[in-house]
Design a protein around this motif. Structure first.
Motif, short mmCIF file in Angstrom:
data_model
loop_
_atom_site.label_atom_id
_atom_site.label_comp_id
_atom_site.label_asym_id
_atom_site.label_seq_id
_atom_site.Cartn_x
_atom_site.Cartn_y
_atom_site.Cartn_z
N TRP A 190 0.83 -1.20 0.00
CA TRP A 190 0.00 0.00 0.00
C TRP A 190 0.86 1.25 0.00
O TRP A 190 0.50 2.26 -0.60
CB TRP A 190 -0.99 0.00 1.17
CG TRP A 190 -0.38 -0.18 2.52
CD1 TRP A 190 -0.24 -1.35 3.22
CD2 TRP A 190 0.20 0.84 3.35
NE1 TRP A 190 0.38 -1.12 4.42
CE2 TRP A 190 0.66 0.21 4.54
CE3 TRP A 190 0.37 2.21 3.22
CZ2 TRP A 190 1.28 0.90 5.57
CZ3 TRP A 190 0.99 2.91 4.25
CH2 TRP A 190 1.43 2.25 5.41
N GLU A 212 3.86 1.53 -1.35
CA GLU A 212 4.43 1.69 -2.69
C GLU A 212 3.41 2.33 -3.62
O GLU A 212 3.76 3.17 -4.45
CB GLU A 212 4.89 0.34 -3.22
CG GLU A 212 6.10 -0.20 -2.45
CD GLU A 212 6.50 -1.60 -2.86
OE1 GLU A 212 5.89 -2.15 -3.81
OE2 GLU A 212 7.42 -2.14 -2.24
N TRP A 213 2.15 1.95 -3.48
CA TRP A 213 1.09 2.57 -4.29
C TRP A 213 0.91 4.04 -3.92
O TRP A 213 0.72 4.89 -4.80
CB TRP A 213 -0.23 1.81 -4.13
CG TRP A 213 -0.26 0.58 -4.98
CD1 TRP A 213 -0.11 -0.71 -4.58
CD2 TRP A 213 -0.43 0.53 -6.39
NE1 TRP A 213 -0.17 -1.56 -5.66
CE2 TRP A 213 -0.38 -0.82 -6.79
CE3 TRP A 213 -0.62 1.50 -7.38
CZ2 TRP A 213 -0.50 -1.23 -8.11
CZ3 TRP A 213 -0.75 1.10 -8.69
CH2 TRP A 213 -0.69 -0.26 -9.05
N LEU A 252 6.43 -2.41 -8.74
CA LEU A 252 5.06 -2.92 -8.77
C LEU A 252 4.77 -3.69 -10.06
O LEU A 252 4.06 -4.70 -10.03
CB LEU A 252 4.07 -1.77 -8.58
CG LEU A 252 4.06 -1.16 -7.18
CD1 LEU A 252 3.34 0.18 -7.18
CD2 LEU A 252 3.44 -2.11 -6.18
#
Length: 172
Positions: free
Chosen positions: A113, A115-116, A159
């Motif tokens: 989460w 990284e997003w 990702l």
């Protein structure tokens, strides 16, 4: 009973990826701290002085003539500043800091989460940073843009390829 899972990430790569994530986490933590300190500074000004006097003092400190157009706009803004607006700005700054702190924590511990969040927030900043570089080229603006582009590209890579540390951790 643990099982050995073979992944695409080798042990040295995992360490390098963790170092990159932790460098980004440290950068995000620093941004959060700077904005939080600014919010505290804003809150310290409530009930202390007239905002116009503070703005005028800041312009004098920076050796900016109050006769300049932007200085006048700044002074007019300060003159119309209410206590409610000061609290709203401080609340926004605190919310921004909390987001940066959460992102920093998540990146430090390689959470997906985070990284997003880093990818999305970094991408949102790019148009503004490009605008700044186009209209006001300086080492600072170019550096901020390059760092942000590097973060966004790394997050896309991590990702997209599945080389993210969180995906390895979930497999084990």
């Amino acid at each position: 009973m643990s099982s050995i899972v073979h992944s695409k990430i080798t042990e040295p790569d995992r360490g390098a990826n963790l170092q990159v994530l932790r460098a980004v986490a440290t950068f995000e933590l620093a941004k959060g701290m700077i904005v939080l300190l600014a919010a505290c500074g804003i809150l310290l000004l409530v009930h202390r002085e007239d905002p116009w006097d503070i703005a005028d003092g800041l312009l004098r400190l920076l050796h900016i003539s109050p006769d300049h157009h932007f200085a006048q706009v700044f002074l007019d803004w300060a003159d119309n500043l209410t206590e409610a607006k000061v609290w709203a700005v401080a609340a926004g700054a605190i919310a921004y800091s909390l987001l940066r702190f959460a992102e920093s924590y998540g990146l430090w511990y390689a959470r997906a989460w985070a990284e997003w969040i880093a990818l999305i927030s970094g991408t949102l900043y790019l148009p503004f940073e490009i605008y700044k570089v186009v209209h006001r080229q300086s080492i600072f603006h170019v550096s901020v843009l390059l760092i942000n582009v590097a973060v966004v590209l790394y997050m896309i890579y991590a990702l997209k390829t599945g080389d993210s540390l969180h995906s390895v951790r979930q497999q084990t």
